[in-house]
Motif scaffolding. Sequence first.
Motif, PDB file in Angstrom:
ATOM      1  N   THR A  76       0.637  -1.250  -0.030  1.00 48.52           N
ATOM      2  CA  THR A  76       0.138  -0.127  -0.096  1.00 48.52           C
ATOM      3  C   THR A  76       0.726   1.292  -0.069  1.00 48.52           C
ATOM      4  O   THR A  76       0.605   2.114  -0.811  1.00 48.52           O
ATOM      5  CB  THR A  76      -1.024   0.123   1.141  1.00 48.52           C
ATOM      6  N   LEU A  77       2.029   1.277   0.807  1.00 49.79           N
ATOM      7  CA  LEU A  77       2.750   2.249   1.214  1.00 49.79           C
ATOM      8  C   LEU A  77       3.557   2.442  -0.498  1.00 49.79           C
ATOM      9  O   LEU A  77       3.505   3.600  -1.171  1.00 49.79           O
ATOM     10  CB  LEU A  77       3.878   2.144   1.874  1.00 49.79           C
ATOM     11  N   ALA A  78       4.214   1.430  -1.017  1.00 49.97           N
ATOM     12  CA  ALA A  78       4.606   1.471  -2.509  1.00 49.97           C
ATOM     13  C   ALA A  78       3.640   1.811  -3.521  1.00 49.97           C
ATOM     14  O   ALA A  78       3.883   2.872  -4.258  1.00 49.97           O
ATOM     15  CB  ALA A  78       4.979   0.193  -2.825  1.00 49.97           C
ATOM     16  N   THR A  79       2.236   1.788  -3.399  1.00 47.78           N
ATOM     17  CA  THR A  79       1.159   1.979  -4.446  1.00 47.78           C
ATOM     18  C   THR A  79       1.114   3.728  -3.987  1.00 47.78           C
ATOM     19  O   THR A  79       1.089   4.248  -5.213  1.00 47.78           O
ATOM     20  CB  THR A  79      -0.120   1.207  -4.161  1.00 47.78           C
ATOM     21  N   ALA A  80       0.771   3.934  -2.886  1.00 47.12           N
ATOM     22  CA  ALA A  80       0.861   5.418  -2.892  1.00 47.12           C
ATOM     23  C   ALA A  80       2.199   6.247  -3.263  1.00 47.12           C
ATOM     24  O   ALA A  80       2.010   7.495  -3.841  1.00 47.12           O
ATOM     25  CB  ALA A  80       0.675   5.703  -1.169  1.00 47.12           C
ATOM     26  N   HIS A  81       3.201   5.584  -3.022  1.00 45.08           N
ATOM     27  CA  HIS A  81       4.585   6.424  -3.748  1.00 45.08           C
ATOM     28  C   HIS A  81       4.346   6.641  -4.990  1.00 45.08           C
ATOM     29  O   HIS A  81       4.761   7.579  -5.657  1.00 45.08           O
ATOM     30  CB  HIS A  81       5.795   5.520  -3.302  1.00 45.08           C
ATOM     31  N   VAL A  82       3.970   5.507  -5.751  1.00 43.66           N
ATOM     32  CA  VAL A  82       3.842   5.637  -7.481  1.00 43.66           C
ATOM     33  C   VAL A  82       2.535   6.500  -7.718  1.00 43.66           C
ATOM     34  O   VAL A  82       3.025   7.293  -8.640  1.00 43.66           O
ATOM     35  CB  VAL A  82       3.221   4.072  -7.800  1.00 43.66           C
ATOM     36  N   ILE A  83       1.568   6.657  -7.066  1.00 37.47           N
ATOM     37  CA  ILE A  83       0.494   7.581  -7.347  1.00 37.47           C
ATOM     38  C   ILE A  83       1.094   9.016  -7.201  1.00 37.47           C
ATOM     39  O   ILE A  83       0.899  10.087  -7.780  1.00 37.47           O
ATOM     40  CB  ILE A  83      -0.707   7.469  -6.597  1.00 37.47           C
TER      41      ILE A  83
END
Length: 265
Positions: A76-83
């Motif tokens: 989830t943290l990685a996804t937010a970073h991408v967004i």
Amino acid sequence: MQQIDFYMVDAFTDTTFGGNAAAVCPLTEWLPDETLLAMTRQHNQSETAFFITTDSGFELRWFTTQGEVNLCGHATLATAHVIFEYLNYPETTIEFTTRFVGPLTVTRNGDWLTLDFPATRSEAVEPPQFLLESLGIVEYQEVRLGRTYTVVLASQQQVEAVKPDFQLMLKLNQKVCITAPAEIEGYDFVSRFFSPAAAITEDPVTGSTHTMLIPYWAERLGKTQMLARQVSQRGGDLRCQLVGDRVLIAGQATTYLVGKVLLRS
């Protein structure tokens, strides 16, 4: 041929090769589950996060090489970073819709991203057969059961010294966390996490387990804000806070790889 953007992100760290790596794939629509699972197996990371953009935010799902899971902190943290970094997202808070744990948010404050997750309670239990034996320990303070079995040890040194027997741990059919007070200046508690049944012998940094560790250590230490360290080989830092029945878990993230997935029918 379908082209899908692909990112590999190290979560809960500000350095390459630290924290916990996750693959992240933005989709325009949901692909069949068997395709998502095949992609995850091809990526061969502990988790791959898939998300689509909706009118109200984003829908998010997580897969291991064994199948879909109900919660994953580092992905989830990685996804937010991408967004935030690659999709030109203008706000400071991302709202995710999930299938199993309801709405989740991630808020950016400088280089730190804060996950807002439901807290998970645990209760003291008698250690089951194979648990202590699989960890190779005799002395412990207590064993708790919530999202996982959690064995509380007396010292960080004990946590770091554990060398699990993963074949024996498989007989538990349950994930295992070990934790203790931190001996590093400025930190409150440390942990390690094992999940051989999910093909993850030791997870480098585990956000979801901290939904259970934070309420436990908040009560034990008499404080609601803490700094945690997962003392795996890669290691990672988590800023933790208990807020009622929610936990805030903050970490940093860094991109390792950007590419394309090419799906041919």
